[in-house]
Motif scaffolding. Sequence first.
Motif, PDB file in Angstrom:
ATOM      1  N   GLY A   1      78.893  -5.788  67.473  1.00  0.00           N
ATOM      2  CA  GLY A   1      78.384  -6.483  66.524  1.00  0.00           C
ATOM      3  C   GLY A   1      76.672  -6.714  66.668  1.00  0.00           C
TER       4      GLY A   1
ATOM      5  N   HIS B   1      73.468  -5.791  65.402  1.00  0.00           N
ATOM      6  CA  HIS B   1      72.635  -5.263  64.562  1.00  0.00           C
ATOM      7  C   HIS B   1      70.997  -6.157  64.832  1.00  0.00           C
ATOM      8  CE1 HIS B   1      75.921  -3.527  62.818  1.00  0.00           C
ATOM      9  NE2 HIS B   1      76.818  -4.509  62.822  1.00  0.00           N
ATOM     10  N   PHE B   2      70.188  -5.548  65.537  1.00  0.00           N
ATOM     11  CA  PHE B   2      69.094  -6.215  65.867  1.00  0.00           C
ATOM     12  C   PHE B   2      68.221  -6.603  64.613  1.00  0.00           C
ATOM     13  CE2 PHE B   2      68.819  -5.422  70.731  1.00  0.00           C
ATOM     14  CZ  PHE B   2      70.162  -5.915  70.964  1.00  0.00           C
ATOM     15  N   THR B   3      67.650  -7.921  64.549  1.00  0.00           N
ATOM     16  CA  THR B   3      66.613  -8.185  63.602  1.00  0.00           C
ATOM     17  C   THR B   3      65.351  -7.480  63.490  1.00  0.00           C
ATOM     18  OG1 THR B   3      67.809 -10.519  64.270  1.00  0.00           O
ATOM     19  CG2 THR B   3      65.930 -10.496  62.643  1.00  0.00           C
TER      20      THR B   3
ATOM     21  N   ASP C   1      68.342 -19.092  71.745  1.00  0.00           N
ATOM     22  CA  ASP C   1      68.753 -17.824  70.842  1.00  0.00           C
ATOM     23  C   ASP C   1      69.960 -17.460  71.934  1.00  0.00           C
ATOM     24  OD1 ASP C   1      70.122 -15.630  69.928  1.00  0.00           O
ATOM     25  OD2 ASP C   1      68.075 -14.701  69.444  1.00  0.00           O
TER      26      ASP C   1
ATOM     27  N   SER D   1      72.480 -15.433  71.784  1.00  0.00           N
ATOM     28  CA  SER D   1      72.798 -13.979  71.679  1.00  0.00           C
ATOM     29  C   SER D   1      71.595 -13.126  71.455  1.00  0.00           C
ATOM     30  CB  SER D   1      73.799 -13.624  70.712  1.00  0.00           C
ATOM     31  OG  SER D   1      73.337 -13.914  69.246  1.00  0.00           O
ATOM     32  N   CYS D   2      70.639 -13.257  72.392  1.00  0.00           N
ATOM     33  CA  CYS D   2      69.371 -12.947  72.020  1.00  0.00           C
ATOM     34  C   CYS D   2      69.029 -11.407  72.058  1.00  0.00           C
ATOM     35  CB  CYS D   2      68.304 -13.613  73.010  1.00  0.00           C
ATOM     36  SG  CYS D   2      68.295 -12.932  74.736  1.00  0.00           S
TER      37      CYS D   2
ATOM     38  N   LEU E   1      63.782 -12.448  68.110  1.00  0.00           N
ATOM     39  CA  LEU E   1      63.887 -14.028  67.470  1.00  0.00           C
ATOM     40  C   LEU E   1      63.025 -14.956  68.287  1.00  0.00           C
ATOM     41  CD1 LEU E   1      67.414 -13.960  66.109  1.00  0.00           C
ATOM     42  CD2 LEU E   1      65.696 -14.043  64.351  1.00  0.00           C
TER      43      LEU E   1
ATOM     44  N   GLU F   1      72.771 -13.776  76.621  1.00  0.00           N
ATOM     45  CA  GLU F   1      72.966 -12.455  75.986  1.00  0.00           C
ATOM     46  C   GLU F   1      73.818 -11.891  77.243  1.00  0.00           C
ATOM     47  OE1 GLU F   1      72.381 -10.361  73.239  1.00  0.00           O
ATOM     48  OE2 GLU F   1      73.839  -9.139  74.681  1.00  0.00           O
ATOM     49  N   GLU F   2      74.974 -11.338  76.532  1.00  0.00           N
ATOM     50  CA  GLU F   2      76.160 -10.897  77.630  1.00  0.00           C
ATOM     51  C   GLU F   2      75.881  -9.426  77.913  1.00  0.00           C
ATOM     52  OE1 GLU F   2      80.063 -10.759  75.996  1.00  0.00           O
ATOM     53  OE2 GLU F   2      79.657  -9.193  74.864  1.00  0.00           O
TER      54      GLU F   2
ATOM     55  N   ASP G   1      78.574 -14.470  78.754  1.00  0.00           N
ATOM     56  CA  ASP G   1      79.122 -14.755  77.477  1.00  0.00           C
ATOM     57  C   ASP G   1      78.788 -16.279  76.978  1.00  0.00           C
ATOM     58  OD1 ASP G   1      80.930 -15.120  75.423  1.00  0.00           O
ATOM     59  OD2 ASP G   1      82.682 -14.630  76.576  1.00  0.00           O
ATOM     60  N   PHE G   2      78.443 -16.180  75.931  1.00  0.00           N
ATOM     61  CA  PHE G   2      77.955 -17.701  75.367  1.00  0.00           C
ATOM     62  C   PHE G   2      79.344 -18.602  75.068  1.00  0.00           C
ATOM     63  CE2 PHE G   2      77.024 -20.369  71.487  1.00  0.00           C
ATOM     64  CZ  PHE G   2      76.136 -21.145  72.098  1.00  0.00           C
TER      65      PHE G   2
ATOM     66  N   ASN H   1      70.935 -14.572  65.656  1.00  0.00           N
ATOM     67  CA  ASN H   1      71.434 -13.482  64.670  1.00  0.00           C
ATOM     68  C   ASN H   1      72.798 -13.101  65.506  1.00  0.00           C
ATOM     69  OD1 ASN H   1      72.490 -11.330  63.457  1.00  0.00           O
ATOM     70  ND2 ASN H   1      70.564 -10.120  63.610  1.00  0.00           N
TER      71      ASN H   1
ATOM     72  N   PRO I   1      76.452 -11.762  66.673  1.00  0.00           N
ATOM     73  CA  PRO I   1      77.301 -10.655  66.415  1.00  0.00           C
ATOM     74  C   PRO I   1      78.433 -10.887  65.398  1.00  0.00           C
ATOM     75  CG  PRO I   1      78.269 -11.640  68.474  1.00  0.00           C
ATOM     76  CD  PRO I   1      76.954 -12.314  68.013  1.00  0.00           C
TER      77      PRO I   1
END
Length: 286
Positions: free
Chosen positions: A16, A18-20, A48, A50-51, A56, A75-76, A101-102, A127, A129
């Motif tokens: 998932g 999709h980078f901003t 963030d 899932s940075c 962001l 971030e994982e 893993d968040f 943002n 996943p």
Amino acid sequence: MNSSVVEKYSKQKMTGSHFTPAELAKAVARRLLSNMGKSHSDTIFVMDPSCGDGELLLNFALESKGYKLNLLGIEEDLQSIEIAKARLDCLDINAEFNCIDFFSLVSKQANFDYKPDKYLVDVIIANPPYVRTQILGADYSQRLAKEYNLSGRVDLYHAFLVAMTSQLKIGGLLGVITSNRYLTTKGGSSVRKFLAEHYEIIEIIDLGDTKLFEAAVLPAVFFGRKKANKSIGQKEPANFLRIYETDKEVIEKTISVSSIYDIIGSSRNGVYSINNKNTQYQMENY
Ligand SMILES: C[S@@+](CC[C@H](N)C(=O)[O-])C[C@H]1O[C@@H](n2cnc3c(N)ncnc32)[C@H](O)[C@@H]1O
């Protein structure tokens, strides 16, 4: 498509990711900062969860001149977090990154009475996943649904929205980019209910078919302030903005702008023209 492109897109679909785009990150950061009720002498804890490569957090730092910041990126994916670290290292800001893993971090936090300040934050910019049930697999999506009290077809970002909220202080701000599907689908109803119960909604921007992401994701941005409890209602009406391309014959005068981001900052409803394409902008208050 060559094999590296295929590999990139299948990894993107599974995770998932999709980078901003930078301009959207900047717009979200600005909107959050315009709602910040804090003085410049306070330190703002920003997360963030899932940075990715840090877009962001980076834009929040660049836009928040004058504020003392303490940034936390979760971030994982190790490769992405190394890039985020390197990008933020160039700025003279307290920033910490945790490759984890968040959801496992949130469960650990839930099992401690004491939560270190760095994990209970003033601002979450995210943002998360987007991964649908079909790809998550039935077992994992059922586990998420149970743990985060979700119903219907669970997408990974639904669980992120609930988990993030547990890491936000009361009165804290959430600015989150997701797919716009939860705004209208049956599967999104538990998420809509959750957001309405836990947040004073500031603004929702449905970016419809604006093609801001390279993948076929139709994005929406949610801005809210976490409430102390569910019984508190909206103090101010929330803004609901829809921005989408239109082929409709235009009878009114169009407003020429150079990019979609000029429309996001506008307060005028109407049809905007970007590179000869008409884009409808509609704002309503609820
Ligand atoms: C949609 S991307 C967004 C990245 C970045 N925040 C941005 O806006 O450009 C989602 C990110 O979440 C990461 N991710 C996926 N599952 C995760 C999890 N359970 N915990 C932490 N990060 C996760 C992915 O590796 C990916 O980098």
